[in-house]
Each structure stands twice: as structure tokens, then as C-alpha cells.
Design an enzyme around this catalytic site. Structure first.
Site, short mmCIF file in Angstrom:
data_model
loop_
_atom_site.label_atom_id
_atom_site.label_comp_id
_atom_site.label_asym_id
_atom_site.label_seq_id
_atom_site.Cartn_x
_atom_site.Cartn_y
_atom_site.Cartn_z
N ARG A 275 61.49 95.21 35.89
CA ARG A 275 62.17 94.54 34.79
C ARG A 275 62.37 95.49 33.62
NH1 ARG A 275 59.53 88.45 35.29
NH2 ARG A 275 59.93 88.33 37.52
N ARG A 290 53.08 92.93 29.52
CA ARG A 290 54.53 92.97 29.75
C ARG A 290 54.88 94.40 30.16
NH1 ARG A 290 58.50 89.58 28.19
NH2 ARG A 290 57.04 88.39 26.91
N GLU A 362 52.19 82.49 29.84
CA GLU A 362 52.74 82.29 31.18
C GLU A 362 52.20 83.25 32.23
OE1 GLU A 362 57.02 82.50 31.32
OE2 GLU A 362 57.03 82.82 33.49
N SER A 365 55.45 80.60 37.37
CA SER A 365 56.62 79.81 37.05
C SER A 365 57.23 79.31 38.34
CB SER A 365 57.62 80.70 36.31
OG SER A 365 58.77 79.98 35.98
N ARG A 402 49.42 90.20 35.15
CA ARG A 402 49.04 89.12 34.23
C ARG A 402 47.74 88.43 34.69
NH1 ARG A 402 54.38 86.59 31.26
NH2 ARG A 402 55.01 88.64 30.44
#
Length: 437
Positions: A275, A290, A362, A365, A402
Site C-alpha cells: 500500500r 501503518r 482497526e 475488516s 497490526r
RNA sequence: GGAGGCGUCGCCUAGUCCGGUCGAUGGCGCCCGCCUGCUAAGCGGGUUGGGGUCUCAAAACCCCUCGCGAGUUCAAAUCUCGCCGCCUCCGCCA
């Protein structure tokens, strides 16, 4: 993409969905108009083409007759042929023009249709990013002060344990990169094995998909719209690095018609996720919360649209089961309409408690994409009623970085060691504690 | 990277040289019916997908669909060009 028939027959529903997302409603009116033009053009073209084919059928035999003709007849037949050819040539021009009009209207319609996001599930909360509904809290965050020590964040813990090397990640690849080292690397392998075991135990077919895909696959999954700036593209080869295994898993059955009786088909894929994090500016720059790359185990379901809502609940159930097994405190949220991806009709996130942030954040998801992705990728199902698009759903089982953050921070002890959740021990050679070097 | 071969409606396959009669042949599979005490065999019919017209709906009809795209032509599975994929051989290589 959504069903053009819905746009035609119930444009208000589409407008309402666009409004709830905070997206452009005017596309709907333009699309309705373009569709009307397109259908009219289709009719004209079809009629002309029919005429042309009927005419063409007469030319062959007439040319045959010309060959058979006696000297006397020849000039008459030749005149007939010439007349027919003249008409045909004229018709050919009109067909060509009608075709161009039809194609133009078709392109315009598809272009507008492609701009529409999926129809929101009316059950989803309406509003922006902050307007989510909390469905449930599970577990209780620890009170480190009460326990008598000051907690460390995952960066410090990672260093003490020799689990995460951020400095060298930056040296070799730049910011938002890292090395998992020692127990950190082992932890990733343990998490992956644990996640895949949970999924296969529930009927998912394990997959290791390609992380590099071609444009149709990336477009089909809906990531080249509003999310395009976060996708890595390899210019020289016109390929994309996937941001999630959802992409190759969704494209896996593209252009296929599946027997409805074979549904649901559930896959669990392990892949790296890349990403660009464009636009996330200075957010979450410390540590590995992140990053530009992480590994992830993702669930993916192809199912009958009638079962999609139930299937969505199932995927959420597996995510919860995984988080429960890691003994982490978390909450489940129903994501608000304005914060949904283009493909999702509804989305549930699980947010784990992250001590260093002092907040829930988060970690997984799951989205119900209804027929939106399937229509773009041309994945359909066949049952007694015929052939039609099926529904696709996806859900994170474990996003490695995460979860490592959550594990280290939530399970840390005063001396910097980290408690290993019971469920993970079999995958770590029975270790109960990760200890500082 | 180089050379050659191939890509047809679920699977296999005919057709492509020499454009119209291919709006695509046959077999297998599948579905319906007949026949049969039952089963098998046999007989007859059906069986790609998409868009559209007309309908409450169905039926019917029209257009597109022979890997994809463009071109030539009155007319393209068939001719030309480009692209993609697969196979074989050579080169390089984890």
C-alpha cells in the site's frame, strides 16, 4: 458495478445510496439519459444491420446467375447486380454510422455506470467516518498503572525482544518498512498457521495467490477508482502489486459461470499486501502500525446473493473467533455509509485495543460486496432460473503487523516480556513467554 | 529473449487454403419426450453467453458473440495487421 436495470427502474434508490455515501448524485441522471440514448441507438443499428444482411443474401445468388447468363441476358443481369451493389454500398455507410453512434452511447453508459459505487445496504449507519455504530465490546483493556508499571509501545518492545528492526527497514527500503527478526519472524509464521488452520477447519480452501496482477484484475475488484492512489503500479510491465489477497481471490473465478449448487465457495489466501499510503501523510509514522507492506491472511467467499447477509455474519464470526483466541480486547463496529469502499454495501471492522494509542484501532475488516465486484469481473452462477451475478464477500483473518502490535502491547509484562496466548503456543514450539534478549 | 505450432457455442471436434449456401459440423455429456415389466439400448427433440424490441408475464422477433482489438469488403470463423494466452524447441535463470 451495479445493475443498469436498477438505475433505469429505480433511480431514486441509486440517488439515495450516492447521497448516503456523500458521492455525486448527478451521475444517476446522466446515466439514465445515456442509457436511453444507447437503447435507441441499439434499435436503429439492429434494424439497419438486419436490412444489410437480407440484402447481402441476394448478392451471392445473383452473381451466380450472372455467370450462368447467356450473352443476351448478361447486360440485364449485370444491371441488377450493379443496382444491388449500389444499394448495399449506401446501406453499408449507414450501418457504419449507426454502429459508431451505438458504440459511442455504449461507452458513455459504461463510463457513467463505472463511476457509481455499490448500493448501500439500508441497514448500514448513515454518515461519515465518525458515525459508525459500536455493535459490541469484548474483553477489557488492562490498566497498567494499576498493575504498577508503565507500559511500553510495540517499537520499544520489538527492540527489547529482538522482534522488529525498523531502522534497518528504513535503511534498505525507506520509511514505513521494517524487518521482522527472531521471535518477530516466528510470530508471523505462527499467526499465519493459526489463521489458516482456523479457516481450513471451517471449510475454506487454502490459497497462495499471486501478489502481482494485471489491470483487469485490479480494475475488476474496484481498487482503481477512489483508492487508485494507494496502489503500486509497475510501469514497465503494466502490472499492479495487490494491497490485499482479495484482488487475486476475487479475480480467480473471473469470466466464469459457477454452478449455484457449488456455492458458497470459501477461500483463504495468504499474500503480501502493498500500500502506497498516499495521503496518509504524517499519520501513524511510528512503528509498524501503518506500513507499505505487510503479510495478511484473507477470507474470500463466493455465494448466492440471497445468502450474502448470512455469509457476512459468518465471516465476522471467524474474525471474532480469531481475536478471541489471541485473548485481545476489541470492539466490533458497523462502518458508516460515507466510510465504505466503492465495492462494499456494508462493512464491519474489528478494532483491537491498542494501549500506546489509548484507543480501539482497526485490525480486521469484512465487506459484503453483493454483486458489485462479480458484475465487474463477470463471475456468475447458474441455477434453475438461469445465469446471473453472484455475491462476493471478503474479510481479514489476520493482518500480521497490526496483530503483532496488538499482541506485544496488550500482553506485555513489567519486565518487557510478552505473554503468548494459549492458542498460539502450538505454533511457537510451546513457548509461553517471549523474553527480552 | 529467439524459432515454430495452436486458440471454434460445457468437453472433444469439422470448417479457415479458394469470403456469401457456416447466423458454425459431428461426437460426448446434460435435459425433455417416445418406447420398455424395470434397467440398458433404440428413436425424436432440445442444450453458449450478452444487448434490445414487444409484453403484467411468457412466447415470439432483432442485433452481437468462432481468444481480444482494428482493418479490407456490399458481405469475415474464413483475408490483412496488432495484441493476449497456451504448447514445443533453443537461450538465460531463482
Amino acid at each position: 458495478m451495479i445493475d443498469l436495470k436498477v438505475v433505469r427502474e429505480d433511480p431514486d434508490r441509486v440517488r439515495a445510496s450516492q447521497r448516503a455515501r456523500g458521492e455525486d448524485e448527478s451521475v444517476v441522471d446522466r446515466l439514465v439519459a445515456a442509457d436511453e440514448t444507447r437503447r435507441a441507438a441499439e434499435v436503429s443499428y439492429g434494424a439497419l444491420r438486419n436490412e444489410q444482411k437480407e440484402l447481402g443474401k441476394r448478392i451471392g445468388p445473383l452473381q451466380g446467375a450472372l455467370k450462368e447468363a447467356t450473352v443476351d441476358e448478361r447486360s440485364t443481369v449485370q444491371a441488377d447486380v450493379d443496382a444491388l451493389m449500389g444499394t448495399a454500398a449506401d446501406l453499408a455507410d449507414r450501418v457504419k454510422a449507426a454502429e459508431a453512434t451505438r458504440d459511442g452511447a455504449d461507452v458513455e453508459t459504461q463510463l457513467l455506470l463505472g463511476q457509481l459505487s455499490n448500493l448501500i445496504d439500508p441497514a448500514a449507519p448513515v454518515g461519515g467516518e465518525a458515525d459508525f455504530t459500536v455493535l459490541e465490546h469484548v474483553g477489557t483493556p488492562r490498566d497498567f498503572a494499576a498493575e504498577g508499571f508503565t507500559s511500553r509501545d510495540h517499537v520499544d518492545l520489538g527492540e527489547i525482544l529482538g522482534a522488529i528492526d525498523i531502522e534497518r527497514g528504513a535503511k534498505v527500503s525507506g520509511s514505513r518498512f521494517y524487518y521482522l527478526t527472531g521471535v518477530g519472524a516466528l510470530l508471523e509464521l505462527a499467526l499465519i498457521n493459526h489463521a489458516v488452520a482456523l479457516a481450513t477447519g471451517n471449510g475454506f480452501i487454502p490459497m497462495i495467490p499471486p501478489a502481482l496482477v494485471n489491470p483487469p484484475a485490479m480494475e475488476g475488484t474496484g481498487f482503481l477508482g477512489q483508492a487508485a492512489e494507494n496502489v503500486y503500479r509497475l510501469e514497465a510491465d503494466d502490472m499492479y502489486l495487490v494491497g490485499t489477497a482479495e484482488v487475486p481471490l476475487a479475480a480467480y473465478h473471473s469470466e466464469e459461470i459457477l454452478d449455484a449448487a457449488s456455492l458458497p465457495r470459501r477461500y483463504v489466501g495468504w499474500s503480501p499486501s502493498y500500500r502506497r499510503e498516499a495521503g496518509s501523510g504524517g499519520r501513524d509514522t511510528r512503528g509498524i502500525w501503518r506500513v507499505h507492506w505487510f503479510d495478511k491472511v484473507e477470507m474470500f467467499s463466493y455465494c448466492n446473493p440471497a445468502d450474502a447477509v448470512n455469509e457476512h455474519a459468518r465471516l465476522l464470526g471467524f474474525e471474532r473467533e480469531f481475536l478471541d483466541s489471541l485473548e485481545l480486547p476489541y470492539r466490533v463496529i458497523d462502518v458508516a455509509s460515507g466510510d465504505l469502499g466503492a465495492s462494499a454495501a456494508r462493512k464491519f471492522d474489528i478494532e483491537a485495543w491498542i494501549p500506546s494509542y489509548g484507543d480501539y484501532r482497526e485490525v480486521t475488516s469484512t465487506s459484503n460486496c453483493t454483486e458489485f465486484q462479480a458484475r465487474r469481473l463477470r463471475v456468475r452462477m447458474r441455477d434453475a432460473d438461469g445465469v446471473r451475478p453472484l455475491a462476493t464477500l471478503n474479510g481479514t483473518l489476520v493482518a500480521i503487523t497490526r496483530i503483532i502490535v496488538a499482541l506485544l502491547e496488550n500482553h506485555q509484562q513489567a519486565d518487557g516480556s510478552v505473554h503468548v496466548p494459549v492458542a498460539l503456543r502450538p505454533y511457537l514450539g510451546g513457548r509461553e513467554l517471549l523474553t527480552p534478549l
